[in-house]
Design a protein around this motif. Structure first.
Motif, mmCIF file in Angstrom:
data_model
loop_
_atom_site.group_PDB
_atom_site.id
_atom_site.type_symbol
_atom_site.label_atom_id
_atom_site.label_comp_id
_atom_site.label_asym_id
_atom_site.label_seq_id
_atom_site.Cartn_x
_atom_site.Cartn_y
_atom_site.Cartn_z
ATOM 1 N N GLY A 140 0.819 -1.204 0.000
ATOM 2 C CA GLY A 140 0.000 0.000 0.000
ATOM 3 C C GLY A 140 0.848 1.247 0.000
ATOM 4 O O GLY A 140 0.557 2.242 -0.676
ATOM 5 N N ILE A 141 1.915 1.205 0.773
ATOM 6 C CA ILE A 141 2.804 2.365 0.864
ATOM 7 C C ILE A 141 3.478 2.592 -0.492
ATOM 8 O O ILE A 141 3.621 3.731 -0.948
ATOM 9 N N GLU A 143 2.169 1.885 -3.349
ATOM 10 C CA GLU A 143 1.160 2.520 -4.194
ATOM 11 C C GLU A 143 1.077 4.009 -3.936
ATOM 12 O O GLU A 143 0.935 4.810 -4.848
ATOM 13 N N LEU A 144 1.221 4.355 -2.671
ATOM 14 C CA LEU A 144 1.178 5.772 -2.316
ATOM 15 C C LEU A 144 2.336 6.502 -2.994
ATOM 16 O O LEU A 144 2.158 7.583 -3.568
ATOM 17 N N ASP A 146 3.760 5.716 -5.639
ATOM 18 C CA ASP A 146 3.398 5.848 -7.046
ATOM 19 C C ASP A 146 2.503 7.060 -7.269
ATOM 20 O O ASP A 146 2.713 7.852 -8.181
ATOM 21 N N SER A 147 1.490 7.172 -6.394
ATOM 22 C CA SER A 147 0.566 8.293 -6.517
ATOM 23 C C SER A 147 1.302 9.610 -6.434
ATOM 24 O O SER A 147 1.032 10.551 -7.174
ATOM 25 N N LEU A 148 2.245 9.647 -5.527
ATOM 26 C CA LEU A 148 2.997 10.893 -5.349
ATOM 27 C C LEU A 148 3.753 11.229 -6.631
ATOM 28 O O LEU A 148 3.846 12.382 -7.019
ATOM 29 N N GLU A 149 4.245 10.201 -7.272
ATOM 30 C CA GLU A 149 5.016 10.468 -8.484
ATOM 31 C C GLU A 149 4.105 10.896 -9.636
ATOM 32 O O GLU A 149 4.542 11.568 -10.555
#
Lengths: 268, 943
Positions: A140-141, A143-144, A146-149
């Motif tokens: 999950g972290i 994925e986070l 990834d989202s930030l990027e």
């Protein structure tokens, strides 16, 4: 290095009042407190600041080495307290900033009178061996991260220096969306790693300062069980479960949040 | 509008617009439902309250499954939810809207749909808040973005790597040693390529790859040393000079031997050759986790890294070789200089060990003495070298050189170590030669000194004693010198702890100038040296070695020299003893003549040989009657020593006797003696004091030829030296010397003393003082018995003076009283008795009476000594004899306390004897004891 400029420190409220220092959590900046701090301005000296790399802080002060752990962010907080020579401080920290306050109070207990910890979590990852549920697995972290990027919220390598250096010129930020949560992705990524991969469970018991744990009734990021864990391990703490849901009661339910804080601060 | 214009018209032409106008009439609801984007409305708490068909289709949900039940965040993946909570939600609150947020939605079937989201918060007057969200399917766009992002990430990473690589190249250029190099490479592999682990193998001379530098954790043995022919990726890399990248699976498949070692290290591996100009110096191995697989660019960079590192290794090798060569040259120089300063073998060996430690080829150095005599060849085991150190033919031991960690030394290192050992050996040999030459000088000196020391005492025994003392402990633990007699041996010199069986008959009989006697183990127990000179073996010297040990190099020759010198010295000593013995016999013969006996005088003589007894001197005395009434007395001194002087003395003495008989008097005698000496060349420069005493008148005629003047003392204590009648020593001048004489009249009771210069001549005091002292002594002791006087004078005046001394004393005329004082010492009895006998000779006594008086005198004086003084010799006994009317009276007095000695109770009977022999005996004890005895003279009995 001017600490106050580095962390974009803004001071308001009653100059001779008991100082209240508000620290924002992972994500946005000191605007997070816009619905909360005015409620204390009559009685308190309000100190707001941005973590380095966020909001109006001096992003050039950031380096991966300088900000390698939450303790480094606690150092910034203590430097601000020193710079303003604040005593008898009420510290209000949201999310990961709650742990920053815990670490700072542990290092300089003489400076802090109360801690208000909103949605705190000493450990976001589950620890099955210890029977601890932080709420997240490592995937999950990732994925986070990834989202930030994928989300350079309001960030542009070209514009960043201009914006960061001129917080008082709002016209510069008008062209950019989502400007309240603008962050250099490198900073965000680093802060996210530190935030979600740190383990500060052992630090809780070392805090002597009287503390309030404000826990939302439904918080994806900091479940109620975590709030209870924090309360159980903070020696002098009380826990208030808010009606509010989500991770940001300071934004979503400022009234309830303020009321709980005032109730805590009003106690002898 | 031309047909060409029409042909350009597409789907958006006005015609089409006109044709679909009815579609614009569709209801807003339909527009919402079938819009080309997703629509979504949520309550403030996130719960979905409205959602359009497009989004439901995309996600695969039915409306009933979502509306009122699920939140928007729940349709996102976990990262999206966090992002929603920490960013999107706050943005909506703070600025009322959020735009172009990239999220990943999760379809009902679990698949993901990348989406771009815009959201706006709608607030009504009553404070109600609703969030409207539009969702765009961004699958393609996100893929493109992802690619862009990946490309950018790769570019950034590559930029970072290039920067790191540049930095590394700069560092490599500055890295002087392989060790520095290894550190830089390993760091670069981790920093630039995110390797989880990296190892460096460098090729040895053998070609094998050996792990080098630091490694994380324990490196499996199989990876430590990889032979070039091994089935290993590292070896393949060396052979192909090309990079090899593989996954863990491939590694396990292709290199099963190494799989175990590699497995735990990562998901994929890369082995990079470090090569320059076609030579592969080593291999850098990197292990990577799964997260960041290597790209083609990474591999190219790794190759570059390998080439750069290869060049750096080549450079470092050159540098290290150069430095090692320099260090070796310096070490050789230094050890040579250090050893040149040293002379002692042990110190030199210490230095040889010390200077080698820490040089590039020797991490540990020791010196192994036990190896002495075994190995003379340098050998090079896997971990160092064994280097023999020799000095001359002597093998001192081996320098043991070890490398740490153990490694095989290359040819250059071996050459250096061999040279080093050779330098040390040369220096040791030089030191040995110097030591040998010093030793031979010491031995020569020893022999010379021993010879001189043995010559100091003149006799055989003295020399034998010096020989024993001079050789032990200097050469051996004990030494004994055995003289060879006709039938047996005589031990004459020992030093040290000489055992019983120092020399067996068998050993004595076995020949050889120097013979070493060894025990069964080969250790020499003793060395027998035959001491020979002039064809004669005078004795043997036996040297004992405790504990037994081998003789040092060259000792037999050295001991032969000792034997030669000692043999000669002993033989000379023997000859000297012989000559001296002859001279003594001669001298004793000459001096042994009887003094003339006459009641009117007494003549006593005393000869004290020279103290070292080495030489017979030329001093003599003589006294004889000329006719019946004249006595001649002579004291003379012939120049020289030994048997020649003794025989010359004999001739002069005989000549004087012969010439005196003619009765021409002293001057004429000396004149004639000059002629004799001149003619026979015996006794030239001899001095003589010659006097003739007429007994009836007391007239003394005397002459002195270069001799000291006689001393004359009268009974009242007056004295004079007879300075008259002096002339030169015998035959002192070529012509004849005018000889004179003088005379003096002696009163009864006078004493005359003739003496040789040994009595008074001293270097440390003027002659006059000594003569004055002599006179004082003689005056003071004028009442002492004449016999004891002379030895006392020699003791007091000549003491330990080495010269021989001749004395002749004359007491003239009958003394009225015999008054003597003698020390309370039984040794004084004999002289006193002689003296008394002489005095009694002037009395009218029969020989029986005379013996009686002598006996009485002896008994009473003995009693005084023994009872009065307990014989301690410190008291004085006074003896007074005189004629009282017709009787002779003897008074013996002591001042002691009379005690009855227990020691000899029979002695007391002496007094009874005295009482029987005497007419009267009175004993008075008052402040001592006085015994007064008298007996009538019997003229009848006198003869």
């Amino acid at each position: 290095m001017n600490v106050l400029k580095r962390n974009n420190v803004t001071v308001s409220g009653r100059p001779d009042g008991q100082p209240m220092v508000f620290a924002h959590g992972f994500g946005c900046d000191q605007n997070m407190w816009r619905f909360v701090h005015p409620a204390f301005a009559d009685d308190h000296r309000i100190v707001l600041y941005d973590h380095v790399g966020y909001g109006g802080s001096d992003v050039t002060a950031f380096s991966v080495q300088r900000y390698a752990s939450l303790d480094d962010y606690a150092t910034d907080l203590l430097e601000i307290v020193e710079a303003l020579d604040l005593r008898d401080v009420v510290f209000v920290g949201h999310s990961v900033a709650a742990m920053i306050g815990v670490l700072a109070a542990q290092r300089a207990p003489e400076r802090f009178a109360r801690l208000v910890l909103i949605g705190p979590s000493p450990r976001y990852l589950n620890d099955p061996e210890a029977g601890y549920v932080g709420g997240f697995e490592r995937a999950g972290i990732d994925e986070l991260l990834d989202s930030l990027e994928s989300n350079y919220l309001g960030w542009s390598a070209v514009m960043a220096p201009v914006i960061m250096g001129n917080p008082d010129r709002p016209e510069l930020s008008e062209e950019l969306t989502n400007s309240f949560c603008r962050t250099d992705p490198e900073v965000a990524r680093q802060f996210a790693k530190i935030t979600f991969l740190s383990d500060n469970r052992a630090d809780l018991s070392k805090v002597q300062t009287r503390s309030l744990v404000l826990q939302c009734s439904s918080d994806v990021i900091a479940p109620v069980s975590v709030g209870e864990f924090v309360h159980a391990h903070l020696p002098d703490s009380e826990l208030v479960i808010l009606q509010a849901t989500g991770h940001c009661p300071n934004l979503s339910a400022p009234g309830e949040t303020v009321a709980a804080m005032k109730a805590f601060l009003g106690k002898p | 509008m031309s047909s060409e214009d029409r042909s350009l018209r597409g789907p958006l032409s006005r015609t089409a617009e006109t044709d679909v106008s009815h579609l614009l009439e569709e209801r807003a609801e339909d527009l919402y439902e079938r819009a080309p984007c997703g629509y979504l409305s949520t309550r403030w708490d996130g719960v979905i309250i409205k959602i359009n068909g497009t989004l439901l289709d995309w996600l695969g949900y039915t409306r009933d499954e979502l509306v009122g039940l699920r939140t928007f965040a729940e349709l996102l993946n976990i990262g999206g939810r966090i992002y929603y909570e920490t960013h999107l939600g706050p943005l909506l609150v703070m600025q009322g809207s959020a735009r172009e947020i990239a999220v990943e939605m999760v379809r009902r079937d679990g698949t993901r749909m990348p989406a771009l989201v815009n959201a706006v918060m709608i607030t009504d007057d009553a404070g109600g808040r609703v969030i409207r969200t539009t969702v765009f399917d961004a699958t393609t766009r996100r893929r493109y973005e992802r690619e862009l992002l990946t490309a950018r990430q790769a570019a950034e990473r590559s930029r970072g790597r290039v920067a790191l690589l540049q930095q590394m190249v700069a560092e490599l250029a500055a890295a002087p040693t392989s060790a520095d190099l290894a550190r830089i490479l390993v760091r670069a592999a981790r920093g630039a390529f995110n390797a989880d682990g990296s190892l460096l193998w460098l090729r040895e001379d053998s070609g094998d790859l050996v792990i080098f530098g630091e490694a994380d954790g324990v490196v499996p043995e199989v990876l430590r040393r990889i032979p070039l022919d091994a089935k290993a990726p590292q070896a393949d890399v060396v052979r192909t000079d090309d990079l090899l990248a593989m996954t863990a699976d491939e590694a396990a498949r292709d290199y099963p031997e190494l799989a175990a070692g590699l497995e735990r290290k990562g998901e994929s591996f890369a082995f990079v050759p470090l090569s320059a100009d076609g030579t592969v110096f080593g291999v850098l191995g990197c292990a990577f986790g799964a997260v960041d697989p290597l790209t083609r660019g990474d591999l190219a960079l790794l190759r570059t890294l390998g080439h750069q590192a290869g060049q750096a290794v080549a450079r470092a090798r050159l540098y290290e070789t150069e430095r090692r060569l320099r260090r070796r040259a310096e070490t050789l120089q230094r050890i040579t200089a250090v050893l040149a300063e040293l002379t002692d073998t042990e110190t030199m060996i210490d230095a040889a060990v010390r200077e080698l430690i820490g040089t590039p080829d020797a991490d540990r150095v020791s010196f192994d003495r036990t190896a002495s005599g075994r190995t003379a060849e340098a050998s090079h085991p896997d971990h160092g070298a064994v280097l023999p150190l020799t000095a001359g033919k002597r093998h001192l031991g081996t320098l043991v050189v070890e490398t740490d960690p153990p490694r095989r030394l290359d040819d250059a290192a071996r050459l250096f170590l061999t040279q080093y050992a050779a330098q040390c050996a040369q220096a040791l040999e030089r030191a040995r030669l110097a030591e040998e030459s010093a030793e031979s000088r010491r031995r020569r000196d020893f022999v010379a000194v021993l010879g001189r020391q043995m010559d100091e005492p003149s006799g055989l025994r003295g020399r034998a004693a010096v020989l024993a003392r001079g050789t032990a402990p200097a050469l051996a633990e004990w030494a004994t010198v055995e003289l060879l007699g006709e039938e047996s041996t005589e031990r004459v010199g020992v030093s040290g702890d000489v055992p019983e069986n120092a020399l067996t008959q068998e050993e004595l009989a076995t020949g050889g100038a120097v013979r070493a006697v060894a025990d069964p183990d080969g250790g020499v127990t003793k060395v027998i040296l035959r001491l020979r000179a002039r064809g004669r073996t005078s004795g043997v010297l036996v040297l004992g070695l405790v504990p037994p040990r081998p003789l040092p190099d060259g000792w037999l020759g050295f001991l032969a020299d000792v034997a030669d010198v000692a043999g000669l010295a002993l033989e000379n000593g023997r000859l000297y003893d012989q000559e001296r013995q002859n001279a003594h016999i001669l001298q004793q013969g000459l001096l042994a003549g009887q003094a003339p006996r006459d009641p009117r005088l007494r003549v006593v003589t005393h000869y004290r040989p020279a103290t070292d007894e080495a030489e017979v001197g030329g001093d003599w005395y003589d006294s004889f009657l000329i006719g019946t009434d004249t006595v001649a007395v002579v004291v003379g001194d012939v120049v020289g020593r030994g048997i020649r002087a003794a025989s010359a003395m004999g001739q002069v003495r005989s000549a004087i006797r012969a010439l005196a008989a003619a009765g021409h008097g002293p001057a004429a005698l000396l004149t004639r003696l000059d002629r004799f000496v001149d003619r026979f060349e015996a006794g030239r420069m001899a001095t003589v004091a010659y006097a003739e005493l007429e007994l009836a008148t007391g007239r003394l005629v005397y002459a002195c030829a270069g001799h000291l003047p006689p001393l004359l003392v009268d009974g009242d204590g007056g004295h004079r030296f007879l300075w008259g009648g002096r002339s030169a020593p015998l035959a002192a001048f070529a012509g004849l010397t005018d000889r004179g004489q003088d005379e003096v009249l002696l009163a009864p009771g006078c004493r005359l003393l003739l003496y040789t210069d040994g009595l008074v001549e001293r270097r440390d005091r003027p002659l006059e003082h000594a003569m004055e002292q002599l006179a004082e002594l003689v005056v003071a002791r004028r009442r002492a018995p004449l016999d004891g006087l002379l030895p006392g004078l020699v003791n007091d005046l000549a003491g330990r003076h080495p010269d021989d001394v001749c004395l002749l004393g004359v007491a003239y005329g009958p003394e009225r009283e015999f008054a003597r004082e003698v020390p309370a010492d039984v040794k004084q009895l004999a002289p006193l008795r002689n003296d008394f006998d002489g005095w009694l000779g002037g009395m009218p006594l029969s020989s029986t009476d005379r013996d009686a008086w002598l006996l009485v005198c002896s008994e009473t004086v003995t009693n005084a000594i023994e009872h009065g003084y307990l014989g301690d010799g410190r008291g004085v006994v006074s003896v007074l004899a005189r004629r009282v009317a017709d009787a002779l009276e003897l008074i013996v007095r002591d001042r002691g306390t009379w005690r009855e000695p227990v020691a000899n109770p029979g002695r007391g009977r002496g007094l009874d004897l005295v009482k029987r022999l005497m007419d009267r005996v009175e004993i008075e004890r008052l402040a001592g004891t006085t015994v007064t005895m008298s007996r009538r003279l019997n003229p009848r009995r006198a003869t």
